[in-house]
Design a protein around this motif. Structure first.
Motif, PDB file in Angstrom:
ATOM      1  N   THR A 151       0.834  -1.207   0.000  1.00  0.00           N
ATOM      2  CA  THR A 151       0.000   0.000   0.000  1.00  0.00           C
ATOM      3  C   THR A 151       0.864   1.251   0.000  1.00  0.00           C
ATOM      4  OG1 THR A 151      -1.741  -1.177   1.200  1.00  0.00           O
ATOM      5  CG2 THR A 151      -1.857   1.225   1.185  1.00  0.00           C
ATOM      6  N   VAL A 152       1.952   1.244   0.776  1.00  0.00           N
ATOM      7  CA  VAL A 152       2.865   2.386   0.784  1.00  0.00           C
ATOM      8  C   VAL A 152       3.527   2.535  -0.582  1.00  0.00           C
ATOM      9  CG1 VAL A 152       4.961   3.354   1.791  1.00  0.00           C
ATOM     10  CG2 VAL A 152       3.306   2.200   3.258  1.00  0.00           C
ATOM     11  N   ASP A 153       3.974   1.419  -1.142  1.00  0.00           N
ATOM     12  CA  ASP A 153       4.704   1.476  -2.410  1.00  0.00           C
ATOM     13  C   ASP A 153       3.850   2.034  -3.540  1.00  0.00           C
ATOM     14  OD1 ASP A 153       6.935   0.439  -1.183  1.00  0.00           O
ATOM     15  OD2 ASP A 153       6.526  -1.633  -1.775  1.00  0.00           O
ATOM     16  N   LYS A 154       2.572   1.734  -3.553  1.00  0.00           N
ATOM     17  CA  LYS A 154       1.740   2.238  -4.641  1.00  0.00           C
ATOM     18  C   LYS A 154       1.204   3.641  -4.367  1.00  0.00           C
ATOM     19  CE  LYS A 154      -2.872   0.502  -3.492  1.00  0.00           C
ATOM     20  NZ  LYS A 154      -4.054  -0.174  -4.037  1.00  0.00           N
ATOM     21  N   SER A 155       1.383   4.120  -3.125  1.00  0.00           N
ATOM     22  CA  SER A 155       0.868   5.444  -2.786  1.00  0.00           C
ATOM     23  C   SER A 155       1.644   6.562  -3.471  1.00  0.00           C
ATOM     24  CB  SER A 155       0.898   5.650  -1.268  1.00  0.00           C
ATOM     25  OG  SER A 155      -0.041   4.806  -0.628  1.00  0.00           O
ATOM     26  N   MET A 195     -10.534   9.328  -3.869  1.00  0.00           N
ATOM     27  CA  MET A 195     -11.418   8.472  -3.072  1.00  0.00           C
ATOM     28  C   MET A 195     -10.906   7.031  -3.037  1.00  0.00           C
ATOM     29  SD  MET A 195     -15.281   9.975  -3.582  1.00  0.00           S
ATOM     30  CE  MET A 195     -15.261  10.196  -5.350  1.00  0.00           C
ATOM     31  N   HIS A 196     -10.347   6.572  -4.142  1.00  0.00           N
ATOM     32  CA  HIS A 196      -9.728   5.238  -4.152  1.00  0.00           C
ATOM     33  C   HIS A 196      -8.533   5.201  -3.197  1.00  0.00           C
ATOM     34  CE1 HIS A 196      -8.175   1.437  -5.719  1.00  0.00           C
ATOM     35  NE2 HIS A 196      -6.997   2.037  -5.811  1.00  0.00           N
ATOM     36  N   HIS A 197      -7.712   6.232  -3.244  1.00  0.00           N
ATOM     37  CA  HIS A 197      -6.526   6.338  -2.390  1.00  0.00           C
ATOM     38  C   HIS A 197      -6.929   6.385  -0.912  1.00  0.00           C
ATOM     39  CE1 HIS A 197      -2.395   7.592  -1.410  1.00  0.00           C
ATOM     40  NE2 HIS A 197      -2.917   8.531  -0.649  1.00  0.00           N
ATOM     41  N   VAL A 198      -7.948   7.180  -0.598  1.00  0.00           N
ATOM     42  CA  VAL A 198      -8.430   7.300   0.780  1.00  0.00           C
ATOM     43  C   VAL A 198      -8.950   5.958   1.290  1.00  0.00           C
ATOM     44  CG1 VAL A 198     -10.284   8.292   2.209  1.00  0.00           C
ATOM     45  CG2 VAL A 198      -8.917   9.775   0.724  1.00  0.00           C
ATOM     46  N   THR A 257      -8.650   1.701   5.149  1.00  0.00           N
ATOM     47  CA  THR A 257      -8.982   0.300   5.438  1.00  0.00           C
ATOM     48  C   THR A 257      -7.746  -0.547   5.740  1.00  0.00           C
ATOM     49  OG1 THR A 257      -8.948  -0.264   3.071  1.00  0.00           O
ATOM     50  CG2 THR A 257     -11.074   0.343   4.033  1.00  0.00           C
ATOM     51  N   THR A 258      -6.584  -0.131   5.257  1.00  0.00           N
ATOM     52  CA  THR A 258      -5.378  -0.953   5.408  1.00  0.00           C
ATOM     53  C   THR A 258      -4.260  -0.239   6.157  1.00  0.00           C
ATOM     54  OG1 THR A 258      -5.891  -2.077   3.322  1.00  0.00           O
ATOM     55  CG2 THR A 258      -3.651  -2.300   4.157  1.00  0.00           C
ATOM     56  N   LEU A 259      -3.821   0.903   5.607  1.00  0.00           N
ATOM     57  CA  LEU A 259      -2.598   1.525   6.099  1.00  0.00           C
ATOM     58  C   LEU A 259      -2.762   2.148   7.490  1.00  0.00           C
ATOM     59  CD1 LEU A 259       0.282   1.855   5.097  1.00  0.00           C
ATOM     60  CD2 LEU A 259      -0.363   4.064   4.118  1.00  0.00           C
ATOM     61  N   PRO A 273      -5.041   1.477   9.970  1.00  0.00           N
ATOM     62  CA  PRO A 273      -5.118   0.462  11.040  1.00  0.00           C
ATOM     63  C   PRO A 273      -3.775  -0.215  11.307  1.00  0.00           C
ATOM     64  CG  PRO A 273      -7.002   0.263   9.572  1.00  0.00           C
ATOM     65  CD  PRO A 273      -6.064   1.239   8.921  1.00  0.00           C
ATOM     66  N   ASP A 274      -3.000  -0.478  10.239  1.00  0.00           N
ATOM     67  CA  ASP A 274      -1.665  -1.054  10.438  1.00  0.00           C
ATOM     68  C   ASP A 274      -0.786  -0.111  11.245  1.00  0.00           C
ATOM     69  OD1 ASP A 274      -2.305  -3.338   9.092  1.00  0.00           O
ATOM     70  OD2 ASP A 274      -1.173  -2.863   7.270  1.00  0.00           O
ATOM     71  N   ALA A 275      -0.859   1.179  10.921  1.00  0.00           N
ATOM     72  CA  ALA A 275      -0.042   2.162  11.639  1.00  0.00           C
ATOM     73  C   ALA A 275      -0.413   2.205  13.113  1.00  0.00           C
ATOM     74  CB  ALA A 275      -0.214   3.539  11.002  1.00  0.00           C
ATOM     75  N   GLU A 276      -1.690   2.126  13.410  1.00  0.00           N
ATOM     76  CA  GLU A 276      -2.117   2.182  14.818  1.00  0.00           C
ATOM     77  C   GLU A 276      -1.693   0.934  15.581  1.00  0.00           C
ATOM     78  OE1 GLU A 276      -5.846   5.267  14.240  1.00  0.00           O
ATOM     79  OE2 GLU A 276      -6.180   3.119  13.926  1.00  0.00           O
ATOM     80  N   ARG A 277      -1.526  -0.148  14.873  1.00  0.00           N
ATOM     81  CA  ARG A 277      -1.034  -1.370  15.517  1.00  0.00           C
ATOM     82  C   ARG A 277       0.487  -1.316  15.695  1.00  0.00           C
ATOM     83  NH1 ARG A 277       0.867  -5.780  13.001  1.00  0.00           N
ATOM     84  NH2 ARG A 277       0.032  -5.046  11.004  1.00  0.00           N
ATOM     85  N   LEU A 278       1.189  -0.832  14.679  1.00  0.00           N
ATOM     86  CA  LEU A 278       2.661  -0.878  14.691  1.00  0.00           C
ATOM     87  C   LEU A 278       3.290   0.323  15.403  1.00  0.00           C
ATOM     88  CD1 LEU A 278       3.132  -1.937  10.954  1.00  0.00           C
ATOM     89  CD2 LEU A 278       3.596  -3.373  12.951  1.00  0.00           C
ATOM     90  N   LEU A 279       2.584   1.455  15.425  1.00  0.00           N
ATOM     91  CA  LEU A 279       3.174   2.695  15.960  1.00  0.00           C
ATOM     92  C   LEU A 279       2.453   3.176  17.210  1.00  0.00           C
ATOM     93  CD1 LEU A 279       3.428   4.647  12.571  1.00  0.00           C
ATOM     94  CD2 LEU A 279       5.318   3.569  13.786  1.00  0.00           C
ATOM     95  N   SER A 280       1.822   2.281  17.924  1.00  0.00           N
ATOM     96  CA  SER A 280       0.944   2.683  19.027  1.00  0.00           C
ATOM     97  C   SER A 280       1.603   3.660  19.994  1.00  0.00           C
ATOM     98  CB  SER A 280       0.459   1.453  19.785  1.00  0.00           C
ATOM     99  OG  SER A 280       1.567   0.697  20.268  1.00  0.00           O
TER     100      SER A 280
END
Length: 202
Positions: free
Chosen positions: A78-82, A118-121, A126-128, A130-137
């Motif tokens: 997701t980061v790479d395609k952003s 809207m696609h980017h958002v 939905t992915t990036l 929530p991952d950040a909140e798990r990894l960077l709490s």
């Protein structure tokens, strides 16, 4: 000392993920206000508001958020395609800035930008995020303060432009909301940096 500093930062500044969500909401509000039969002046103000917000948002993510996520996430797709998605947004923004609102291609180009954003958002929320909140709490507040400081640096030279676009493009209720958000953000940033300075001196 570090725990005190982190507590001050986390308390007074929005987390980086909440700040990104607020950016998304701000841009989507500009999209929502845009209507094909609006006056050229209103269209241009809304497009300028959305484009400037997207430019700030993209730069902040690329400077602060994506590098951290790239080092921690096991799946960086997701980061790479952003980044290419940001570049496509910049291309469309460049086209819009080169047109007048009366150009027959203006609405179509802005609608394409809306679809891309809207696609980017959707991907980020939905992915990036929530991952950040798990990894960077334990770093969300610190990174949020860093992003707030950088945002103020980017926005300061464009403050008049932002104000004019807001007045011309948004109804009164949205203007009051935007003004309140800006004042609150500036207040929290100021309190955060003052708090950090005091703790560094002790």
């Amino acid at each position: 000392m570090n725990s005190i500093k982190n507590t001050v930062t986390n308390t007074l500044s929005p987390t980086i993920t909440n700040m990104i969500r607020m950016d998304h909401t701000h841009v989507l509000e500009a999209f929502h206000q845009y209507e094909i039969d609006s006056s050229p002046q209103t269209k241009k103000a809304l497009v300028n508001t959305a484009c400037l917000a997207l430019e700030f948002h993209s730069q902040l993510e690329e400077e602060i958020f994506y590098p951290v996520m790239r080092t921690l996430a096991t799946d960086t797709a997701t980061v790479d395609k952003s980044i290419p998605e940001h570049n496509e947004m910049r291309r469309l923004i460049g086209e819009l800035r080169a047109m007048e609102p009366t150009d027959p291609r203006y609405d179509q180009t802005f609608m394409q930008l809306m679809r891309d954003v809207m696609h980017h958002v959707a991907d980020e929320e939905t992915t990036l995020l929530p991952d950040a909140e798990r990894l960077l709490s334990d770093r969300l507040g610190e990174l949020g303060a860093q992003m707030t400081k950088r945002r103020l640096q980017l926005a300061a030279p464009r403050a008049r432009e932002i104000a004019v676009n807001t007045i011309r493009g948004f109804p009164t209720s949205s203007m009051l909301f935007a003004a309140g958000a800006l004042i609150a953000g500036t207040y929290f940033a100021k309190r955060t940096f003052e708090g950090q300075s005091r703790h560094r001196r002790t």
